[in-house]
Design a protein around this motif. Structure first.
Motif, PDB file in Angstrom:
ATOM      1  N   ASN A 180      13.960   4.606   8.021  1.00 11.15           N
ATOM      2  CA  ASN A 180      14.196   3.930   6.999  1.00 11.15           C
ATOM      3  C   ASN A 180      15.422   3.129   7.066  1.00 11.15           C
ATOM      4  O   ASN A 180      15.697   2.178   6.171  1.00 11.15           O
ATOM      5  N   ASP A 235       8.162  12.563  -1.975  1.00 13.96           N
ATOM      6  CA  ASP A 235       8.181  11.035  -2.550  1.00 13.96           C
ATOM      7  C   ASP A 235       9.447  11.096  -3.154  1.00 13.96           C
ATOM      8  O   ASP A 235      10.227  12.197  -3.573  1.00 13.96           O
ATOM      9  N   ASN A 693      16.795   3.773  -1.542  1.00  9.82           N
ATOM     10  CA  ASN A 693      15.879   3.738  -0.824  1.00  9.82           C
ATOM     11  C   ASN A 693      14.685   3.604  -2.173  1.00  9.82           C
ATOM     12  O   ASN A 693      15.086   4.786  -2.954  1.00  9.82           O
ATOM     13  N   LYS A 695      11.337   4.840  -4.263  1.00 10.96           N
ATOM     14  CA  LYS A 695      10.588   5.185  -3.647  1.00 10.96           C
ATOM     15  C   LYS A 695       9.127   4.973  -4.007  1.00 10.96           C
ATOM     16  O   LYS A 695       9.184   5.227  -5.523  1.00 10.96           O
ATOM     17  N   TYR A 716       1.833   4.941   0.131  1.00 12.22           N
ATOM     18  CA  TYR A 716       3.297   5.372  -0.796  1.00 12.22           C
ATOM     19  C   TYR A 716       3.684   4.211   0.182  1.00 12.22           C
ATOM     20  O   TYR A 716       3.735   2.954   0.747  1.00 12.22           O
ATOM     21  N   ASN A 718       8.126   2.808   0.694  1.00  7.29           N
ATOM     22  CA  ASN A 718       9.068   3.139   0.479  1.00  7.29           C
ATOM     23  C   ASN A 718      10.246   1.876   0.938  1.00  7.29           C
ATOM     24  O   ASN A 718      10.167   1.588   2.300  1.00  7.29           O
TER      25      ASN A 718
END
Length: 997
Positions: A180, A235, A693, A695, A716, A718
Motif C-alpha cells: 500500500n 478488508d 487507505n 478499501k 477487492y 484498496n
C-alpha cells in the motif's frame, strides 16, 4: 355350564394368560433396555467433558463427566448418538457391547459452530460480514518452524510471506493484499497477541546485523506451538475498528488456554536436520580455466604471476564444489516442549514451557537457542457474571551466528582454489596466494533478547445483555546485539594486531502498556438482534537505543568488553516515546439470521503527527445476505449455504516512526573546546498527517452437500493516498528531503478464491482438501509532477510500484562480441535515459493446496505452495573472465566475429567496453527470468500408538518436513528467496514423539 358362561370363562382365562405372557415379555424387554453401557470420550489430545449421549428415538440422555467418562442405559438394538459443539456427531449401534469408547473429530465444515476471533469481538463464521482468514493449532503444530510466519506460508488467501534467509533468527516479509505504501517500511501489518499490540518495528541495528539479509523478526519471541489460532483481518469491515493501525491488515494471535476436565500433561520432543535447498549450477574446473584463459587471449595480455588460479600455482586438476563445502553442512535442531492444563467448569489453567536449539549449515560452532514459558488462568464466577483471565509469556533468545554470510563466497571461489586447512590442521593461506573463506567466520554476530508479553481481561455482566470489560496489556523487550571483527580474520602475513580489532554494540529496550475499557450490549427483539460495542484505547510505547563501537584491544580475548577498547565511540543514543489514544465502536444488526449489517468506527490520536493533524476518523460498513435461507432455496437443496457480503471503509497508517514532523538534531561527534556540537537532521512540517487507505470488497460464499464443498470468492480494491514520503529538497537547503504527505495514490486490486472439501468421510478413512489462490495487481494511479521529481526513474503512473526500470537487451552483437541495447530515447548513445523497460516483480498469483488424510491411527498432511512471478536476478556482478566462478551457461561465449552467442566475450577486467556493457546487461530485461515455482512446503505423517483402553497415556509418533521439494525452471538458486547473496531457507526433516497423560 351354559355356553355363554363357558365362553366368558374361557375368554377371561385366556386373557389372564395372555396378560401374564405380555407382562413377562415386558419385564424381559425392560431388563434388556436397562443394561448399563459405559465408556470414555476423547479427541486427538484430551478427554472431552460435557458430551451429550442420547439413545435414538428414546428420551434417555446422559453426559460425560470431567474425565470424559459416561454411563447410560441402552438395549442391544439401540443406537447411541454422541454430540458436542465443534465435533462431528457419531452414532454407534450398541449390539453386545458393554464398553464403548469414542474418539470425537473436529467438524471443519459446520459453519454454524465455527467461531472467528475478530479482535474486539467474536463472530460465527456464517455471520461474518468481513474478510478474515484463519489457521489453527491443528495446522501450526504439524510444521517444524521456529517463527509463526513460516507456518502461515501458502495457507491463507491473499497473505504473501517470504522468509528472508536460512540463518536462524532472521526476518520475514509479509504483505496482506499487496503493498500500500511507497515507503518500504510502511507496509507491515498490525500484530495483536491476546489483545496486546505487539510492535512490528525491528529491534536490531544495521551496524550489528550485517551478516543477515534483514533484521530479526519481532515474532521470533512467539513460540508457534503455544498458538491456538491466527486470524488475519483483510478488508475494511474487519480492520477499520483498528483505525490507523489496520491499513496493512491485522494479524490476531490467540495463544492456548486451559480447558475444563482432568489435568492433562503433554510432552513433545523432536530432533530435526536442516540442509540447503538448492545450489546454483556453476562451472567445473575445466570450464572455469577455459573461460579464464580465453579472457587473457581476448584482452591480449599474458597470464601474470599473481593469477594463481591459471598460472599453475594452484593445482589445475583440483575441483571443489565450494557451495557444498561451505554451505553443505547439516543444521541440527532439537525441540522440547511440555505443558500441563486442566481445571473445573469455573477455573481453567495452563502452564507450558519450550526449549529449542538450532545449528547452522556453515562450518563452525554457531547456534540459536530460545526458551520460554507461557502461563494462563481463566476464572468465571458461579453465577457466570464475573470473568477474569490472565496470560503471560516470557521468551529468552541467544543467537550466535557468523557475521559474514558465505553464500556469495561459495559461488565466487575458483573451483581449483586450495584446501581450507594445511597438513597441521590450521587455516591454509597457500603461501599468501589464497584468502581463506573460513577466516571471516571468526567475526561473529550475537544477539540476546528477552521478551515479556502479559495481558489480563476482566468482565462483568451488569444486567442481562449488558457487559463491561477491560483489557490490560504490557510488553517488555530488551535486546543486546554485538558484532566483533577480531584481527585474527586477516592473513597472519600482514601482522595485523589486536589494536585493529573492532566491536559494534547495540542496546535496545522497548516497553509498552495498553488499557482498553469496553462496554457491550446485546438484545434480541424477536427476529431482530442488536450487538453494540463501545470502547477506548490508551497506549504508550517507550523505546531506548544505544549504539556504540570500540576500536583496538590489548588482547582479542577482551573484544567483547567495550571498556577494554582503546577508542570508544557512541554513534547514537536516543529515546522515543509513542503515545496513542482512540475511541472505537461497533453496531451489529441482524434480522431473521439472514440479513446482517455491521458498522465500525474509530477516532485515532497519534503522537507521530503535528498539531492539528494528530486525530483522524476511520470507519467502515459491512453487509451480508444469507440467501440460502430464502424460500427459493428449498431445505433439501444441494446448496447448503450461500452468502453475499459487501464492505467499504477507510483505515489509516502512521508507520512513519517517531518525531518525524519535528525539527531534530544530532551530535556532530566533533569536540570543540570540550563541547560536542549539534547539527540539524530534519526539518519541521506541521502539515504532516495520516496516510489513508480506502478499501472495497464484494464476496460470495457457497456451500454444497451440507458444506462438504465450501468456497469463497472475494473481489477487492484498496486505494492508499496521502503517501508519507520524503519529498526531495534543493541541495542548497542542506537537507535531502522533507517528510510530508504526497498526493500520490497506490491501488491494489484482485481476487481471492478458496475452497475446502471433505472428499471422503467414513469411520476409518477421512480425506479433506483446502485450496487457495490470490491474483493481485498493484498500480500507481497518480503522482503529482512525477517526471520532475527524483522518483521519475523509479515509478511509472499506471504501473506497479514494485517495478524495476531496465535497459532493453538486443543480445550479443556478433561483430563486436559485446552486449547490445536499444537506444530508446533516440539520442544516439546508451545512457540511463534508455532504462525505460518496466518489469513488475510482484507475484502475479500465489496460493497453496493442502490435503489431510486420516486412516485409523494414521494422519498424513501435506501442503503444496505455488507462486507465479518474475525474478530479477543474476549470478555474478563480475563479468565472465574474471577470477570469479560463473554459471555454467556462459561457457559458450563470443570469441570471433560472426559468432552467435548468448554471452559476450570474456575479459579479465581490462576491456573497459566489455565491463561497461556487462553492468548494463545486469540492469537489463535480459536478467528477468521466470521465478515461478511449486514447492512441497510441508508434510507431516503421524501415528497414534494403540494402547490399552485402561491406560490414560496416549503416544503419537511423527515425522515432519519443511521446504522438501521445489519444482522450478529458475537457475539462480532458490526461486522464493529474494536476497541472492544470502543463505536461502533450509530444507528441514524432523522426527519426534508426543505423550499425553
Amino acid at each position: 355350564m351354559k355356553k355363554k358362561s363357558f365362553l366368558k370363562f374361557w375368554t377371561t382365562t385366556q386373557l389372564s394368560k395372555l396378560s401374564c405372557i405380555l407382562f413377562l415379555c415386558f419385564i424381559t424387554g425392560l431388563n434388556a433396555q436397562t443394561r448399563s453401557i459405559k465408556g470414555k470420550i476423547t479427541d486427538d489430545t484430551n478427554t472431552v467433558p460435557g458430551v451429550t449421549i442420547k439413545v435414538k428415538n428414546k428420551p434417555t440422555t446422559a453426559f460425560s463427566d470431567e474425565n470424559g467418562n459416561y454411563t447410560i442405559l441402552a438395549a442391544e438394538n439401540d443406537v447411541l448418538f454422541f454430540s458436542y459443539l465443534g465435533y462431528k456427531t457419531i452414532q454407534i449401534v450398541v449390539a453386545n457391547q458393554v464398553t464403548i469408547n469414542v474418539k470425537l473429530t473436529e467438524d471443519a465444515t459446520t459453519l454454524e459452530e465455527i467461531v472467528i476471533n475478530a479482535g474486539y469481538y467474536s463472530i460465527k463464521e456464517k455471520e461474518q460480514t468481513g474478510s478474515i482468514a484463519r489457521i489453527t493449532a491443528k495446522d501450526i503444530d504439524k510444521q517444524p518452524v521456529t517463527n509463526v510466519l513460516a507456518a502461515m506460508q501458502g495457507r491463507l488467501a491473499g497473505v504473501n510471506i517470504i522468509q528472508d534467509g536460512g540463518t536462524p533468527g532472521g526476518g520475514f516479509q509479509i504483505k496482506i493484499r499487496g503493498r500500500n505504501s511507497i515507503r518500504l517500511d510502511g507496509n507491515e501489518p498490525l500484530y495483536i497477541i491476546d489483545g496486546v499490540p505487539y510492535s512490528n518495528e525491528s529491534i536490531g541495528s544495521t551496524n550489528t546485523s550485517t551478516g543477515l539479509p534483514s533484521q530479526a523478526s519481532p515474532l521470533n519471541s512467539v513460540n508457534p506451538n503455544d498458538i491456538e489460532s491466527i486470524e488475519v483481518l483483510k478488508d475494511a469491515d474487519a480492520t477499520a475498528i483498528y483505525g490507523s493501525r489496520g491499513a496493512n491488515g491485522v494479524v490476531l494471535i490467540t495463544r492456548k488456554k486451559g480447558k475444563s476436565g482432568k489435568t492433562n500433561i503433554s510432552v513433545t520432543a523432536s530432533t530435526a536436520v536442516g540442509t540447503a535447498t538448492k545450489f546454483v549450477e556453476l562451472m567445473n574446473t575445466q570450464q572455469y580455466l577455459l573461460m579464464r584463459k580465453q579472457a587473457f587471449i581476448n584482452d591480449g595480455i599474458p597470464i601474470s604471476d599473481t593469477d594463481y588460479d591459471v598460472n599453475g600455482t594452484w593445482d589445475q586438476t583440483r575441483y571443489t564444489n565450494w557451495q557444498k563445502e561451505l554451505l553443505g553442512g547439516s543444521a541440527t535442531i532439537n525441540d522440547f516442549r511440555t505443558s500441563i492444563s486442566g481445571g473445573s467448569e469455573t477455573t481453567q489453567f495452563l502452564i507450558s514451557g519450550n526449549y529449542r536449539t538450532e545449528g547452522t549449515v556453515l562450518p563452525g560452532d554457531f547456534r540459536y537457542i530460545k526458551g520460554g514459558i507461557l502461563s494462563s488462568i481463566n476464572h468465571t464466577s458461579l453465577d457466570k457474571k464475573f470473568k477474569i483471565s490472565f496470560s503471560g509469556n516470557y521468551m529468552a533468545q541467544d543467537n550466535l551466528q557468523a557475521a559474514t554470510d558465505l553464500t556469495l563466497t561459495a559461488r565466487y571461489l575458483a573451483p581449483n582454489a586450495p584446501a581450507l586447512y594445511d597438513s597441521n590442521g590450521n587455516l591454509n593461506w597457500e603461501n599468501d596466494t589464497f584468502e581463506n573463506p573460513l577466516a571471516p567466520l571468526k567475526s561473529t554476530y550475537r544477539a540476546n533478547t528477552n521478551d515479556l508479553v502479559a495481558n489480563s481481561v476482566l468482565s462483568y455482566e451488569l444486567l442481562p445483555g449488558l457487559e463491561i470489560k477491560s483489557n490490560f496489556g504490557f510488553t517488555d523487550l530488551k535486546t543486546k546485539e554485538v558484532r566483533t571483527i577480531p584481527s585474527t580474520i586477516y592473513n597472519p602475513v600482514y601482522e595485523v594486531g589486536s589494536d585493529n580489532s573492532l566491536l559494534y554494540l547495540n542496546l535496545t529496550s522497548r516497553q509498552s502498556w495498553i488499557i482498553e475499557p469496553q462496554l457491550r450490549g446485546f438484545k434480541n427483539f424477536g427476529n431482530h438482534k442488536f450487538d453494540v460495542l463501545l470502547g477506548m484505547t490508551s497506549q504508550q510505547q517507550r523505546t531506548e537505543r544505544l549504539f556504540q563501537s570500540g576500536i583496538g584491544f590489548a588482547n582479542n580475548n577482551l573484544i567483547n568488553n567495550l571498556a577494554s577498547a582503546i577508542t570508544k565511540n557512541t554513534t547514537n543514543s536516543d529515546t522515543f516515546l509513542y503515545r496513542y489514544q482512540a475511541f472505537f465502536g461497533r453496531i451489529n444488526y441482524s434480522y431473521n439470521e439472514k440479513y446482517f449489517l455491521n458498522f465500525t468506527g474509530r477516532r485515532d490520536g497519534s503522537s507521530r503527527f503535528g498539531p492539528g493533524k494528530q486525530y483522524a476518523n476511520f470507519g467502515a460498513i459491512g453487509a451480508a445476505w444469507i440467501f440460502s435461507k430464502e424460500k427459493f432455496n428449498p431445505e433439501n437443496s444441494k446448496m447448503s449455504f450461500g452468502k453475499l457480503r459487501f464492505s467499504y471503509g477507510t483505515t489509516g497508517n502512521d508507520q512513519i516512526g517517531d518525531y518525524q514532523f519535528y525539527d531534530t538534531y544530532g551530535t556532530t561527534g566533533a569536540n570543540y573546546q570540550g563541547i560536542i556540537g549539534l547539527q540539524p537532521t530534519r526539518l519541521y512540517n506541521a502539515d504532516f498527517g495520516w496516510e489513508t487507505n480506502r478499501k472495497l470488497e464484494l464476496a460470495l460464499e457457497t456451500g454444497f452437500f451440507k458444506d462438504r464443498i465450501f468456497s469463497t470468492l472475494a473481489l477487492y480494491r484498496n486505494r492508499s493516498s496521502d503517501q508519507l514520503v520524503g519529498i526531495p529538497m534543493p541541495a542548497t537547503t542542506g537537507f535531502l528531503s522533507l517528510n510530508a504527505n504526497l498526493d500520490a495514490t497506490v491501488e491494489n486490486s484482485g481476487f481471492e478464491f478458496s475452497v475446502r472439501t471433505l472428499n471422503i468421510d467414513s469411520n476409518s478413512f477421512k480425506w479433506s482438501t483446502n485450496f487457495n489462490v490470490a491474483v493481485a495487481k498493484n498500480k500507481l494511479l497518480s503522482f503529482p509532477n512525477l517526471s520532475g521529481s527524483t522518483f521519475a526513474n523509479r515509478y511509472v503512473i499506471g504501473q506497479s510500484i514494485d517495478i524495476v526500470k531496465l535497459y532493453q537487451s538486443k543480445g550479443v552483437n556478433p561483430q563486436t562480441g559485446l552486449y547490445d541495447f536499444e537506444d530508446l530515447n533516440g539520442d544516439g548513445s546508451i545512457t540511463a535515459g534508455d532504462k525505460q523497460i518496466s518489469k513488475d516483480l510482484s507475484p502475479k498469483y500465489f496460493g497453496g493446496i493442502q490435503n489431510q488424510l486420516d486412516y485409523k491411527n494414521w494422519q498424513l498432511d501435506f501442503l503444496l505452495q505455488f507462486v507465479k512471478r518474475d525474478n530479477y536476478d543474476y549470478i555474478s556482478n563480475v563479468p565472465g573472465g574474471g577470477p570469479v566462478n560463473q554459471s555454467n551457461t556462459i561457457g559458450d561465449a563470443w570469441q570471433q566475429i560472426g559468432d552467435q552467442s548468448s554471452s559476450q566475450l570474456h575479459t579479465t577486467g581490462l576491456n573497459g567496453a566489455a565491463v561497461s556493457t556487462y553492468y548494463r546487461y545486469i540492469e537489463s530485461d535480459a536478467v528477468i527470468t521466470d521465478g515461478s515455482f511449486i514447492r512441497l512446503k510441508n508434510i507431516s505423517l503421524s501415528y497414534d500408538i494403540p494402547l490399552q483402553a485402561t491406560t490414560n497415556v496416549k503416544c503419537k509418533l511423527f515425522i515432519q518436513g519443511q521446504n522438501l521439494l521445489t519444482f522450478t525452471s529458475y537457475k539462480a538458486g532458490d526461486p522464493e528467496f529474494k536476497f541472492s547473496g544470502f543463505l536461502p531457507p533450509l530444507k528441514v526433516i524432523s522426527g519426534g514423539m508426543t505423550l499425553n497423560f
